[in-house]
Motif scaffolding. Structure first.
Motif, PDB file in Angstrom:
ATOM      1  N   TYR A 198       0.745  -1.226  -0.041  1.00 57.64           N
ATOM      2  CA  TYR A 198       0.150  -0.085   0.056  1.00 57.64           C
ATOM      3  C   TYR A 198       0.942   1.320   0.072  1.00 57.64           C
TER       4      TYR A 198
ATOM      5  N   GLY B 275      -3.809  12.894   3.756  1.00 54.71           N
ATOM      6  CA  GLY B 275      -5.313  13.153   3.588  1.00 54.71           C
ATOM      7  C   GLY B 275      -5.880  12.044   2.732  1.00 54.71           C
ATOM      8  N   MET B 276      -5.140  11.180   2.576  1.00 55.14           N
ATOM      9  CA  MET B 276      -5.925  10.025   1.646  1.00 55.14           C
ATOM     10  C   MET B 276      -5.794   8.561   2.336  1.00 55.14           C
ATOM     11  N   GLY B 277      -6.913   7.783   2.166  1.00 57.23           N
ATOM     12  CA  GLY B 277      -6.816   6.558   2.641  1.00 57.23           C
ATOM     13  C   GLY B 277      -5.626   5.788   1.854  1.00 57.23           C
ATOM     14  N   LEU B 278      -5.142   4.584   2.368  1.00 55.67           N
ATOM     15  CA  LEU B 278      -4.186   3.791   1.837  1.00 55.67           C
ATOM     16  C   LEU B 278      -4.632   3.262   0.654  1.00 55.67           C
TER      17      LEU B 278
ATOM     18  N   LEU C  15      -4.082   0.428  -2.545  1.00 53.28           N
ATOM     19  CA  LEU C  15      -3.259  -0.754  -2.892  1.00 53.28           C
ATOM     20  C   LEU C  15      -2.537  -0.559  -4.332  1.00 53.28           C
TER      21      LEU C  15
ATOM     22  N   GLU D 172      -4.977  -1.027  -7.094  1.00 50.48           N
ATOM     23  CA  GLU D 172      -5.781   0.246  -7.574  1.00 50.48           C
ATOM     24  C   GLU D 172      -4.669   1.328  -8.495  1.00 50.48           C
TER      25      GLU D 172
ATOM     26  N   ILE E 128      -8.182   4.183  11.775  1.00 51.15           N
ATOM     27  CA  ILE E 128      -8.639   4.001  10.403  1.00 51.15           C
ATOM     28  C   ILE E 128      -9.572   2.799  10.269  1.00 51.15           C
TER      29      ILE E 128
ATOM     30  N   LEU F 192      -9.583  -3.805  -0.216  1.00 54.50           N
ATOM     31  CA  LEU F 192     -10.061  -3.226   0.938  1.00 54.50           C
ATOM     32  C   LEU F 192      -9.997  -1.592   0.521  1.00 54.50           C
TER      33      LEU F 192
ATOM     34  N   PHE G 298     -10.131   1.993   2.376  1.00 54.76           N
ATOM     35  CA  PHE G 298      -9.685   2.715   3.526  1.00 54.76           C
ATOM     36  C   PHE G 298     -10.288   3.964   3.799  1.00 54.76           C
ATOM     37  N   GLY G 299     -10.984   4.264   4.845  1.00 56.02           N
ATOM     38  CA  GLY G 299     -11.162   5.625   5.247  1.00 56.02           C
ATOM     39  C   GLY G 299      -9.911   6.462   5.440  1.00 56.02           C
ATOM     40  N   THR G 300      -9.949   7.916   5.505  1.00 53.37           N
ATOM     41  CA  THR G 300      -9.097   8.733   5.651  1.00 53.37           C
ATOM     42  C   THR G 300      -8.376   8.979   7.049  1.00 53.37           C
TER      43      THR G 300
END
Lengths: 112, 111
Positions: free
Chosen positions: A35, A40-43, A45, A59, B86, B99, B101-103
């Motif tokens: 990952y 400010g961003m989610g992880l 993939l 992604e 998270i 998956l 993920f939220g921030t």
């Protein structure tokens, strides 16, 4: 118990350089993941593997390559580093899709 | 709109307070994860749940599948609970290994 070991912890690259981020797990997990985490961003993939010899894109795979020659190791290769690849990278593993995730300690990479 | 939304984004609490962090999602899921990330540190899995409620020490996680909502509660909060929490969901259909993920929620517990 080592769990997921990820190296290096920090690295600075120049544009166009290449490097390999190492990831090893000692839990005999089938699933391994890479990952990236941007502010400010989610992880997101990058690549994943469901077992030795099997890898697939996530992604955001562009600019990266992986291999999985053994159950334990899942290295991530950056061939031509670009500033857009500045990020924190996490390797993770799980026994199955329905199992807990175990994460490495992360690699902070800067491309200048 | 993100498929996984957490609230609040930032939370400051006094030591001893009861804390709730919320996670809402818009996709069908097979499981939901709660993760903890300390500043400059790695990520630790706290819970994985697909229904009901789980408890570990002072942490409680609940999920309501019908409402597509999960909460993480911390009882008797302590400064060492300060971290980013998270939420991540494993979606069904499409890319089976995805998956989302939220921030994250940045929690600061003050002594």
């Amino acid at each position: 118990n080592a769990g997921v070991t990820q190296t290096p912890k920090f690295r600075i690259l120049k544009i166009g350089q290449s490097m390999t981020l190492q990831c090893t797990q000692d839990m005999n997990h089938n699933y391994m993941y890479w990952y990236r985490q941007d502010p400010g961003m989610g992880l997101k993939l990058i690549y994943y593997s469901v077992g030795a010899g099997i890898t697939d894109k996530g992604e955001v795979p562009n600019g990266y390559n992986v291999s999985r020659s053994t159950t334990e190791d899942f290295p991530l290769r950056l061939e031509l580093a670009a500033p857009s690849q500045t990020s924190v990278y996490f390797c993770a593993s799980s026994y199955s899709l329905a199992s807990r995730l175990f994460f490495g300690s992360g690699t902070q990479l800067s491309v200048l | 709109k993100n498929e996984v939304e957490q609230s609040p984004q930032n939370l400051t609490a006094q030591e001893g307070e009861f804390i709730t962090i919320n996670c809402s999602y818009s996709v069908g899921i097979s499981a939901l994860h709660w993760l903890q990330q300390h500043p400059g540190g790695g990520i630790v899995s706290l819970f994985m749940l697909s229904s009901g409620k789980k408890k570990h020490g002072r942490l409680i996680a609940t999920i309501n599948i019908q409402e597509k909502h999960s909460s993480l509660h911390i009882t008797a909060s302590h400064p060492r609970d300060s971290a980013v929490y998270i939420c991540a969901v494993r979606s069904v259909g499409g890319a089976t290994n995805k998956l989302i993920f939220g921030t994250g929620t940045l929690l600061a517990v003050q002594p």
